[in-house]
Write a protein that holds these residues in place. Sequence first.
Motif, mmCIF file in Angstrom:
data_model
loop_
_atom_site.group_PDB
_atom_site.id
_atom_site.type_symbol
_atom_site.label_atom_id
_atom_site.label_comp_id
_atom_site.label_asym_id
_atom_site.label_seq_id
_atom_site.Cartn_x
_atom_site.Cartn_y
_atom_site.Cartn_z
ATOM 1 N N GLN A 1 -18.427 10.696 68.118
ATOM 2 C CA GLN A 1 -17.295 11.200 67.844
ATOM 3 C C GLN A 1 -17.268 12.959 68.852
ATOM 4 O OE1 GLN A 1 -20.438 14.416 65.295
ATOM 5 N NE2 GLN A 1 -22.204 14.302 67.450
ATOM 6 N N THR B 1 -15.003 11.116 57.543
ATOM 7 C CA THR B 1 -14.952 12.154 56.708
ATOM 8 C C THR B 1 -16.089 12.606 56.148
ATOM 9 O OG1 THR B 1 -15.195 10.708 54.315
ATOM 10 C CG2 THR B 1 -12.611 10.738 55.022
ATOM 11 N N GLU C 1 -13.431 16.068 67.615
ATOM 12 C CA GLU C 1 -13.077 15.257 66.796
ATOM 13 C C GLU C 1 -13.801 13.936 66.711
ATOM 14 O OE1 GLU C 1 -9.501 12.207 69.645
ATOM 15 O OE2 GLU C 1 -10.837 13.300 70.854
ATOM 16 N N THR C 2 -13.224 13.472 66.079
ATOM 17 C CA THR C 2 -14.018 11.792 65.344
ATOM 18 C C THR C 2 -13.344 10.734 65.227
ATOM 19 O OG1 THR C 2 -13.580 11.809 63.272
ATOM 20 C CG2 THR C 2 -15.721 13.026 63.869
ATOM 21 N N SER D 1 -8.382 7.973 65.692
ATOM 22 C CA SER D 1 -8.810 9.347 66.146
ATOM 23 C C SER D 1 -8.106 10.734 65.145
ATOM 24 C CB SER D 1 -8.210 9.801 67.672
ATOM 25 O OG SER D 1 -8.645 11.302 67.662
ATOM 26 N N SER D 2 -8.854 11.353 65.289
ATOM 27 C CA SER D 2 -9.217 12.201 63.956
ATOM 28 C C SER D 2 -7.854 13.630 64.453
ATOM 29 C CB SER D 2 -10.479 13.424 63.702
ATOM 30 O OG SER D 2 -10.593 13.636 64.561
ATOM 31 N N PRO E 1 -4.411 12.041 63.162
ATOM 32 C CA PRO E 1 -5.078 10.721 62.195
ATOM 33 C C PRO E 1 -3.693 10.263 61.289
ATOM 34 C CG PRO E 1 -4.141 13.153 61.559
ATOM 35 C CD PRO E 1 -4.294 13.263 62.619
#
Length: 80
Positions: free
Chosen positions: A22, A48, A54-55, A67-68, A71
């Motif tokens: 993250q 989730t 950002e994850t 990457s979030s 997505p």
Amino acid sequence: MNIPQADVDLAFTYGYQFNVLQKNGRGKPWQTVFEDIPSLSEAMEKVTIIDAWETGVFTMEGTLYWSSLTPEVFNSTIIE
């Protein structure tokens, strides 16, 4: 989120493991949240539950798969 099934299958076949990281803001460093996850599906489920700017899901070698921030984009070439 619809993970490409071919990626899930190939990651399993090749025995890939993944890390979930993250970022807490733009320009901030990646921080590991989960390591050595044995399946791509499990790694994608873990992102989730993280509340971060950002994850990302990375291979054990450190290559970003997802990457979030984008997505809908999956870096399938790193698994093929």
